[in-house]
Design a protein around this motif. Structure first.
Motif, PDB file in Angstrom:
ATOM      1  N   SER A   6       0.856  -1.185   0.000  1.00  0.00           N
ATOM      2  CA  SER A   6       0.000   0.000   0.000  1.00  0.00           C
ATOM      3  C   SER A   6       0.895   1.238   0.000  1.00  0.00           C
ATOM      4  N   VAL A   7       0.323   2.379  -0.357  1.00  0.00           N
ATOM      5  CA  VAL A   7       1.073   3.638  -0.321  1.00  0.00           C
ATOM      6  C   VAL A   7       0.443   4.580   0.698  1.00  0.00           C
ATOM      7  N   VAL A   8       1.300   5.292   1.408  1.00  0.00           N
ATOM      8  CA  VAL A   8       0.858   6.274   2.385  1.00  0.00           C
ATOM      9  C   VAL A   8       0.291   7.469   1.637  1.00  0.00           C
ATOM     10  N   ARG A   9      -0.840   7.953   2.081  1.00  0.00           N
ATOM     11  CA  ARG A   9      -1.513   9.039   1.389  1.00  0.00           C
ATOM     12  C   ARG A   9      -1.125  10.423   1.910  1.00  0.00           C
ATOM     13  N   GLU A  10      -0.592  10.495   3.128  1.00  0.00           N
ATOM     14  CA  GLU A  10      -0.246  11.790   3.720  1.00  0.00           C
ATOM     15  C   GLU A  10       1.056  12.379   3.181  1.00  0.00           C
ATOM     16  N   PHE A  11       1.908  11.549   2.610  1.00  0.00           N
ATOM     17  CA  PHE A  11       3.203  12.008   2.098  1.00  0.00           C
ATOM     18  C   PHE A  11       3.252  11.793   0.602  1.00  0.00           C
ATOM     19  N   GLY A  12       4.056  12.599  -0.059  1.00  0.00           N
ATOM     20  CA  GLY A  12       4.193  12.459  -1.500  1.00  0.00           C
ATOM     21  C   GLY A  12       5.380  13.247  -2.001  1.00  0.00           C
ATOM     22  N   GLY A  13       5.494  13.296  -3.298  1.00  0.00           N
ATOM     23  CA  GLY A  13       6.555  14.075  -3.917  1.00  0.00           C
ATOM     24  C   GLY A  13       6.202  15.554  -3.907  1.00  0.00           C
ATOM     25  N   HIS A  14       7.109  16.356  -4.454  1.00  0.00           N
ATOM     26  CA  HIS A  14       6.926  17.799  -4.430  1.00  0.00           C
ATOM     27  C   HIS A  14       7.722  18.447  -5.548  1.00  0.00           C
ATOM     28  N   GLY A  15       7.355  19.678  -5.833  1.00  0.00           N
ATOM     29  CA  GLY A  15       8.080  20.454  -6.820  1.00  0.00           C
ATOM     30  C   GLY A  15       9.451  20.857  -6.305  1.00  0.00           C
ATOM     31  N   ILE A  16      10.361  21.116  -7.256  1.00  0.00           N
ATOM     32  CA  ILE A  16      11.712  21.577  -6.948  1.00  0.00           C
ATOM     33  C   ILE A  16      11.881  22.945  -7.597  1.00  0.00           C
ATOM     34  N   GLY A  17      12.333  23.901  -6.825  1.00  0.00           N
ATOM     35  CA  GLY A  17      12.513  25.246  -7.358  1.00  0.00           C
ATOM     36  C   GLY A  17      13.325  26.079  -6.403  1.00  0.00           C
ATOM     37  N   LEU A  18      12.843  27.266  -6.108  1.00  0.00           N
ATOM     38  CA  LEU A  18      13.560  28.181  -5.227  1.00  0.00           C
ATOM     39  C   LEU A  18      13.305  27.908  -3.755  1.00  0.00           C
ATOM     40  N   ASP A  19      12.160  27.310  -3.430  1.00  0.00           N
ATOM     41  CA  ASP A  19      11.810  27.019  -2.041  1.00  0.00           C
ATOM     42  C   ASP A  19      11.792  25.515  -1.805  1.00  0.00           C
TER      43      ASP A  19
ATOM     44  N   GLN B 290      -1.073  -2.034   5.824  1.00  0.00           N
ATOM     45  CA  GLN B 290      -2.059  -1.011   5.485  1.00  0.00           C
ATOM     46  C   GLN B 290      -1.392   0.357   5.294  1.00  0.00           C
ATOM     47  N   PRO B 291      -2.065   1.301   4.641  1.00  0.00           N
ATOM     48  CA  PRO B 291      -1.456   2.597   4.369  1.00  0.00           C
ATOM     49  C   PRO B 291      -1.436   3.562   5.557  1.00  0.00           C
ATOM     50  N   ASP B 292      -2.091   3.223   6.645  1.00  0.00           N
ATOM     51  CA  ASP B 292      -2.201   4.133   7.784  1.00  0.00           C
ATOM     52  C   ASP B 292      -0.862   4.306   8.497  1.00  0.00           C
ATOM     53  N   ILE B 293      -0.621   5.541   8.979  1.00  0.00           N
ATOM     54  CA  ILE B 293       0.641   5.849   9.655  1.00  0.00           C
ATOM     55  C   ILE B 293       0.397   6.362  11.071  1.00  0.00           C
ATOM     56  N   ASP B 294       1.477   6.355  11.866  1.00  0.00           N
ATOM     57  CA  ASP B 294       1.467   6.849  13.237  1.00  0.00           C
ATOM     58  C   ASP B 294       2.593   7.871  13.357  1.00  0.00           C
ATOM     59  N   MET B 295       2.236   9.106  13.722  1.00  0.00           N
ATOM     60  CA  MET B 295       3.237  10.155  13.928  1.00  0.00           C
ATOM     61  C   MET B 295       3.162  10.678  15.366  1.00  0.00           C
ATOM     62  N   SER B 296       2.882   9.798  16.311  1.00  0.00           N
ATOM     63  CA  SER B 296       2.693  10.221  17.697  1.00  0.00           C
ATOM     64  C   SER B 296       3.991  10.429  18.459  1.00  0.00           C
ATOM     65  N   ASP B 297       5.135  10.124  17.878  1.00  0.00           N
ATOM     66  CA  ASP B 297       6.411  10.318  18.553  1.00  0.00           C
ATOM     67  C   ASP B 297       6.569  11.799  18.923  1.00  0.00           C
TER      68      ASP B 297
END
Length: 111
Positions: free
Chosen positions: A23-36, A71-78
Motif C-alpha cells: 500500500s502507499v501512504v496518502r499523507e506524504f508524496g513528492g513535491h516540486g523543486i525550485g527556489l523554495d 495497510q497505508p495508515d501511519i502513526d506520527m505520535s512520537d
C-alpha cells in the motif's frame, strides 16, 4: 511525459505498489523543486490519472512514495514530531527520485 498530469504519476506508482501486494501512504508524496523547499505541486499517490497540475516542459519534481507492507495508515505520535511509523507495525520503505519534464519525455536527475 509532457502534457500529462501529476495524478498520472501518482496513480502509476500506486498501481505498481498495489499489484505487488503493498500500500502507499496518502499523507506524504513528492513535491516540486525550485527556489523554495517542498514547492508545489504535491505529488499525491492517492491521486488519479488526469488530475492535478499539467506536466509542462521545465517542471522539476520528486517522486517519493512511502510504500508499506501492510495497510497505508501511519502513526506520527512520537514526541519529536518527525518520526513516522506504520500504524499496524508493518515494514515500510521510502525513496526519492528527481525528474525534469522535457519537451519529449523526462529526465531523471537524481535517485
Amino acid at each position: 511525459k509532457p502534457w500529462g498530469f501529476v495524478g498520472d504519476v501518482g496513480q502509476a506508482a500506486r498501481e505498481v505498489a498495489e499489484r505487488a501486494g503493498y500500500s502507499v501512504v496518502r499523507e506524504f508524496g513528492g513535491h516540486g523543486i525550485g527556489l523554495d523547499f517542498h514547492e508545489d505541486p504535491f505529488v499525491s499517490f492517492a491521486a488519479n490519472a488526469d488530475e492535478g497540475m499539467v506536466l509542462v516542459p521545465g517542471l522539476v519534481f520528486t517522486i517519493e512514495p512511502m510504500v508499506n507492507a501492510g495497510q497505508p495508515d501511519i502513526d506520527m505520535s512520537d514526541s519529536n514530531g518527525w518520526t513516522v511509523r506504520t500504524a499496524d507495525g508493518s515494514l515500510t520503505a521510502q525513496w526519492e527520485i528527481q525528474v525534469a519534464v522535457t519537451e519529449d519525455g523526462c529526465e531523471v536527475l537524481c535517485w
